[in-house]
Design an enzyme around this catalytic site. Structure first.
Site, PDB file in Angstrom:
ATOM      1  N   TRP A  59       0.843  -1.206   0.000  1.00 36.10           N
ATOM      2  CA  TRP A  59       0.000   0.000   0.000  1.00 36.10           C
ATOM      3  C   TRP A  59       0.868   1.242   0.000  1.00 36.10           C
ATOM      4  CZ3 TRP A  59      -4.299  -1.359  -1.845  1.00 36.10           C
ATOM      5  CH2 TRP A  59      -4.938  -2.545  -1.463  1.00 36.10           C
ATOM      6  N   ASP A  64      -1.879   6.719   6.088  1.00 37.82           N
ATOM      7  CA  ASP A  64      -2.864   5.734   5.631  1.00 37.82           C
ATOM      8  C   ASP A  64      -3.086   4.789   6.811  1.00 37.82           C
ATOM      9  OD1 ASP A  64      -4.327   3.676   4.594  1.00 37.82           O
ATOM     10  OD2 ASP A  64      -2.908   3.134   3.008  1.00 37.82           O
ATOM     11  N   LYS A 111     -11.961  -2.131   6.782  1.00 33.52           N
ATOM     12  CA  LYS A 111     -11.133  -2.971   7.647  1.00 33.52           C
ATOM     13  C   LYS A 111     -11.643  -2.863   9.092  1.00 33.52           C
ATOM     14  CE  LYS A 111      -8.484  -3.580   3.954  1.00 33.52           C
ATOM     15  NZ  LYS A 111      -7.762  -2.503   3.402  1.00 33.52           N
TER      16      LYS A 111
HETATM   17  C1  LIG Z   1      -7.137  -2.087   2.067  1.00 35.28           C
HETATM   18  C2  LIG Z   1      -6.118  -1.020   2.135  1.00 35.28           C
HETATM   19  C3  LIG Z   1      -6.021  -0.018   1.163  1.00 35.28           C
HETATM   20  C4  LIG Z   1      -6.898   0.021  -0.057  1.00 35.28           C
HETATM   21  O1  LIG Z   1      -8.147   0.479   0.272  1.00 35.28           O
HETATM   22  P1  LIG Z   1      -9.307   0.690  -0.827  1.00 35.28           P
HETATM   23  O2  LIG Z   1     -10.382   1.288   0.015  1.00 35.28           O
HETATM   24  O3  LIG Z   1      -9.628  -0.649  -1.375  1.00 35.28           O
HETATM   25  O4  LIG Z   1      -8.787   1.614  -1.854  1.00 35.28           O
HETATM   26  C5  LIG Z   1      -5.067   0.967   1.330  1.00 35.28           C
HETATM   27  N1  LIG Z   1      -4.238   0.960   2.381  1.00 35.28           N
HETATM   28  C6  LIG Z   1      -4.285   0.004   3.338  1.00 35.28           C
HETATM   29  C7  LIG Z   1      -3.338   0.050   4.485  1.00 35.28           C
HETATM   30  C8  LIG Z   1      -5.227  -1.019   3.244  1.00 35.28           C
HETATM   31  O5  LIG Z   1      -5.289  -1.962   4.189  1.00 35.28           O
END
Ligand SMILES: *Cc1c(COP(=O)(O)O)cnc(C)c1O
Length: 359
Positions: A102, A172, A196
């Site tokens: 990511w 993030d 998540k």
């Molecule tokens: C799942 C995830 C993403 C991607 O998220 P989307 O909502 O599918 O774009 C980005 N960063 C992390 C740390 C993730 O776990």
């Protein structure tokens, strides 16, 4: 009704009381004769939900009036692009710590807008650890420092915020947002896809500090990509159902005791799982101990064959979604806030049985 012990990495398990509340209200929201997803997003019902959710999130995180809360669409992946679009120009540099897939996707997007300096990367070791502060080589003039607080795929997590050369952090936090208290003073912006640890997919929570917004490099950009558009007003139709669910998850978090409660709870769950992994060589953790995630617990067995059998037999015990991401292999147990201690205990007890049969 049989519910799974659900270890899905995302979309992930939600608190049962929240699902039940939504089920009860789905057809007829609070006696209004229609579902919340059949009403105007400008009406009093949704307006209240949106405002309540933002207020709750501020209370939970301790954010003051310097913070704006946005419920956006496009996933965390859109934030990879929206952050540099707003805060990085072609003559500026941002620091991006590279601790997994990511992070590297965020880096790729930022490079479309400006200079990216990578103060640290664990790519060479297949992202098996996150850096200590003395492993970081920050640039002198970063406009912000981006990091991924929890690496969902590899199973690593920052224990504390990384050091910077004075720049604010952009984070993030998709896979550990609201899993523990957060030191907001260090941040300019935090984003998290809800699916998540926070609700269903379809909404990305963005917390943005007003004083950080002053650093916006230009106003000349497509309307939907400008954070100011969404701060000024509800610009277009929000993901009503997802925000409605997030609002109830936030209510549940507060009722349980907030972030200090979940910090302890998550330490307890992760603790018993890692203890089991560390007992002997039958199970092997895939990352450095100091970097272990309390959200995504990754481990391997002696052979791929044994891992296949582990997954098949686990499923027979109602333990689901334990297959590791293809780039790591092995097993991954995602144990976010809503994954109950009982589910982790059921997994640990299965692991013990499986070891005694096959060890
Ligand atoms: C799942 C995830 C993403 C991607 O998220 P989307 O909502 O599918 O774009 C980005 N960063 C992390 C740390 C993730 O776990």
């Amino acid at each position: 009704m049989k519910r799974l012990h659900n270890f899905s990495a995302g979309p992930a398990v939600l608190p049962l009381p929240v699902l039940q509340k939504a089920e009860k209200e789905l057809v007829n929201y609070q006696g209004k004769g229609a579902s919340i997803i059949e009403m105007s997003h400008r009406g009093p019902e949704y307006t209240e939900i949106n405002e309540t959710a933002a207020k709750r999130l501020k209370r939970i995180t301790g954010a003051d009036d310097d913070w704006e809360i946005l419920f956006l669409q496009g996933g965390a992946s859109t934030q990879f692009m929206m952050v540099p679009q707003n805060f990085l120009s072609s003559d500026q540099t941002a620091d991006y710590i590279d601790t997994g897939s990511w992070s590297s996707k965020a880096i790729k997007e930022a490079k479309f807008f400006g200079n990216v300096h990578v103060p640290f990367s664990s790519k060479e070791s297949n992202y098996s650890f996150v850096p200590t502060d003395d492993q970081l080589q920050p640039s002198d003039n970063a406009v912000y420092t981006h990091f991924t607080s929890n690496n969902t795929i590899f199973g690593t997590q920052f224990r504390k915020e990384p050091a910077t050369n004075g720049s604010l952090l952009v984070c993030d936090a998709s896979s550990d947002f609201l899993s523990r208290p957060i030191d907001l003073d260090k941040y300019g912006l935090i984003y998290a896809g809800a699916q998540k640890n926070l609700g269903p997919s379809g909404v990305t929570v963005v917390m943005i500090r007003k004083s950080f917004l002053e650093n916006q490099v230009t106003d000349e950009m497509p309307t939907m990509l400008n954070y100011r558009t969404h701060i000024q007003k509800l610009f277009n139709t929000p993901p009503v159902f997802a925000v409605y669910m997030v609002n109830y998850v936030l209510e549940w978090i507060e009722e349980k005791g907030g972030l200090t409660y979940f910090e302890k709870y998550n330490e307890q769950k992760g603790g018993i799982l890692y203890d089991e992994i560390d007992k002997d060589d039958f199970y092997r953790g895939t990352v450095d101990k100091a970097s272990r995630s309390l959200m995504n617990v990754t481990f391997r067995l002696q052979s791929e064959d044994l891992e296949k059998r582990f997954l098949a037999e686990a499923a027979e015990h109602n333990l689901s979604a334990l297959k590791g991401h293809r780039s790591v292999g092995g097993i991954r147990a995602s144990i976010y806030n809503a994954c109950e201690l009982d589910s982790v205990k059921a997994l640990v007890s299965f692991m013990q049985q499986f070891r005694s049969k096959n060890g």
